[in-house]
Enzyme design. Structure first.
Site, PDB file in Angstrom:
ATOM      1  N   THR A 123       0.798  -1.232   0.000  1.00  0.00           N
ATOM      2  CA  THR A 123       0.000   0.000   0.000  1.00  0.00           C
ATOM      3  C   THR A 123       0.826   1.275   0.000  1.00  0.00           C
ATOM      4  O   THR A 123       0.473   2.248  -0.665  1.00  0.00           O
ATOM      5  CB  THR A 123      -0.923  -0.006   1.251  1.00  0.00           C
ATOM      6  OG1 THR A 123      -1.813  -1.108   1.118  1.00  0.00           O
ATOM      7  CG2 THR A 123      -1.733   1.260   1.376  1.00  0.00           C
ATOM      8  N   SER A 129       1.456  -7.658  -1.179  1.00  0.00           N
ATOM      9  CA  SER A 129       2.191  -8.672  -0.410  1.00  0.00           C
ATOM     10  C   SER A 129       1.481 -10.015  -0.351  1.00  0.00           C
ATOM     11  O   SER A 129       2.081 -11.018   0.024  1.00  0.00           O
ATOM     12  CB  SER A 129       2.531  -8.160   0.987  1.00  0.00           C
ATOM     13  OG  SER A 129       1.430  -8.203   1.828  1.00  0.00           O
TER      14      SER A 129
END
Ligand code: ASP
Length: 336
Positions: free
Chosen positions: A13, A59
């Site tokens: 992010t 991720s």
């Protein structure tokens, strides 16, 4: 002389951009966002370089291939920098932190993983503080181990757990004290830090091995899992109740575990409770696991147990040695 830090951006992010399909990492975007932060160029900041991995990943898509690549970048640049900051998505950051702690043998410089819940490019981003404080911690050279900084807490990487999907205070280490608490100043908890033992720095890559995780729940039909407990499985983390307990009507489980044990599968017992430790044999409900050859994960997180299985199996040890080391504290990951 000014310290030098290498920032490694893996995705996540912190450097993501809004796209039609939601936030996604875009090459080059993080570099622009960081350059726009004046404090990154201030006198108080160390010198830094940015290494962007390719491809950048959410991720959730990070695998042991990327763990090996990140460790490789740190290894290749080890002598050129005083510390490292790994910018990573929060979802699997605790797994990567655990993996790096085992892969980077003899580490005596800080490797700080961080990220954010809101992208750097957004007005309320938590990424700015997470990045700048991580940079300072990496330059300080006090926490010379793999750690994770997030929202005022510096925690040991292999003790980290993602606690919240939406709070800015997203991580904690329920079974280990913080390595530092960050308010007006960075207050290191010196007694909690690993003491580097003067070992030669080495990178120990992971091999792609079949590792599993099985969470026990009331009424679980163990027979359904028989097909995964074959001789092909190297290791499995069993997430049990409380101090290592499984349903006592587990007639179906024990034969599977005994067979897995005979096949050389290492069964590691962890707890579903975020804090506290496994104590095999404390209850009748866990004695059977012990008798069947399972090892205790004590107070290790599942993330650390998974990484430790990859690590030990990649070293080509015998199954007995792996079982022995699973119950030893290797990188501060467990309290025995
Ligand atoms: N899905 C994102 C990731 O883990 C979430 C984050 O970075 O906070 O890459």
């Amino acid at each position: 002389m000014k310290k030098k830090v290498l920032i490694i951006y893996t995705g996540g992010t912190i450097g993501m951009k809004k796209t039609d399909k939601g936030y996604a990492p875009v090459a080059g975007f993080l570099g622009e966002a960081i350059s726009a932060i004046e404090d990154m160029k201030s006198d108080g900041a160390p010198l830094w370089d940015l290494h962007e991995m390719s491809p950048l990943l959410d991720s959730s898509d990070i695998t042991l291939k990327e763990w090996n690549k990140i460790a490789g970048v740190i290894y290749d640049n080890y002598s050129a920098y005083d510390g490292f900051v790994v910018l990573h998505g929060t979802d699997t950051m605790a797994y990567t932190a655990s993996a790096l702690s085992f892969m980077l043998h003899g580490l005596d410089k800080p490797v700080v993983l961080t990220g954010s819940q809101i992208p750097l490019s957004e007005i309320r981003s938590d990424g700015r503080d997470n990045l700048i404080t991580s940079l300072l911690i990496a330059a300080d050279g006090v926490a010379n181990e793999v750690c994770l900084y997030f929202s005022g807490k510096l925690i040991r990487g292999n003790r980290a757990v993602k606690m919240s999907a939406d709070r800015l205070v997203a991580f904690d280490s329920p079974n280990y004290p913080h390595l530092a608490d960050v308010g007006i100043s960075i207050k290191y908890n010196y007694s909690a830090l690993e003491k580097p033992g003067g070992k030669k720095f080495e990178m120990r890559p992971f091999r792609d091995l079949p590792i599993g995780v099985l969470k026990v729940f009331p009424g679980i039909q163990f027979s359904l899992f028989e097909s995964i407990m074959t001789d092909k499985l190297s290791g499995i983390v069993l997430e049990t109740f409380g101090a290592g307990n499984i349903p006592s009507d587990s007639g179906a489980l024990i034969p599977i575990i005994s067979r897995a044990f005979e096949n050389g599968t290492v069964i590691t017992v962890c707890s579903q409770c975020p804090s506290g430790t496994v104590s095999l044999g404390a209850y009748e409900a866990s004695s059977a696991l012990k008798a069947a050859g399972a090892v205790s994960g004590y107070d290790m997180t599942t993330e650390a147990a998974v990484a430790k299985l990859y690590y030990l199996f990649s070293l080509d040890l015998t199954v007995d040695e792996i079982k022995h080391y699973m119950e030893q504290n290797l990188r501060g990951e467990m309290t025995v």
